[in-house]
Structure formats: C-alpha cells, structure tokens
Scaffold this motif. Structure first.
Motif, PDB file in Angstrom:
ATOM      1  N   ARG A  69      -5.686   2.704  -1.603  1.00 31.67           N
ATOM      2  CA  ARG A  69      -7.085   3.122  -1.520  1.00 31.67           C
ATOM      3  C   ARG A  69      -7.895   2.145  -0.670  1.00 31.67           C
ATOM      4  N   GLN A  70      -7.682   0.854  -0.873  1.00 26.38           N
ATOM      5  CA  GLN A  70      -8.405  -0.144  -0.082  1.00 26.38           C
ATOM      6  C   GLN A  70      -7.994  -0.096   1.393  1.00 26.38           C
ATOM      7  N   SER A 109       0.812  -1.216   0.000  1.00 27.32           N
ATOM      8  CA  SER A 109       0.000   0.000   0.000  1.00 27.32           C
ATOM      9  C   SER A 109       0.847   1.267   0.000  1.00 27.32           C
ATOM     10  N   ARG A 165      -9.819   2.825   2.943  1.00 27.44           N
ATOM     11  CA  ARG A 165     -11.232   2.486   3.159  1.00 27.44           C
ATOM     12  C   ARG A 165     -11.390   1.601   4.383  1.00 27.44           C
TER      13      ARG A 165
END
Length: 92
Positions: free
Chosen positions: A68-69, A60, A72
């Motif tokens: 992005r995940q 990441s 979130r």
C-alpha cells in the motif's frame, strides 16, 4: 521503466536490471527483511543505505501494508513528474 516482481519469471525488475528472486513467499520475506536490516547498518563497509528501498520493494510483493505504501509513493511520484513536465511545457 518496470519495477516489481514479474509473476511468470519470478525475477525482480528494477528499470533495466533484473535479479532472480526466490519463488516461495517465505524466501522473499527473508530476503526483504535481510536487505532492510543490512540497509539500516549502511554505515558499515559493503552494506549501504540503498538496501532499504530495495528490501521494501521485495517485501511489497507479499505484505499488504508495504504494498500500500509503495503504491502511494508511486502515485505521488507520477503526479509529481507530470506536474514538472506540464510546467516545463508551459514555460517554453
């Protein structure tokens, strides 16, 4: 708690633990992919399923889609913890 790669030291911080990471982007991607692949083979001795989230955390730092995940998930987790905390404080 602190999670992520510290920009100045280049160390991966996971709560109270800290691990040195490669400074190069390619090196971090290789380490992240190796951790994810090792985690998929978690049924084998020494390897474990714990390696998948750690590999995704490393990835990441350099890959937008994974970052992005992670964000979130972080927002969802924070909302969940605050809701639990609010529920506890109102029930007392």
């Amino acid at each position: 708690m602190t999670f992520g790669l510290h920009p100045k030291t280049g160390r991966l911080h996971i709560g109270k633990w800290s691990v040195a990471m490669p400074r190069s982007r390619v090196g971090r991607i290789i380490v992240g992919v190796a951790l994810v692949i090792g985690g998929i083979l978690g049924f084998l001795p020494i390897l474990g399923f714990w390696m998948v989230p750690l590999g995704l955390l490393v990835l990441s730092q350099d890959l937008r889609a994974v970052r992005r995940q992670r964000r979130r998930l972080s927002v969802w987790w924070t909302k969940r913890q605050r809701a639990k905390q609010a529920k506890r404080s109102t029930s007392l």
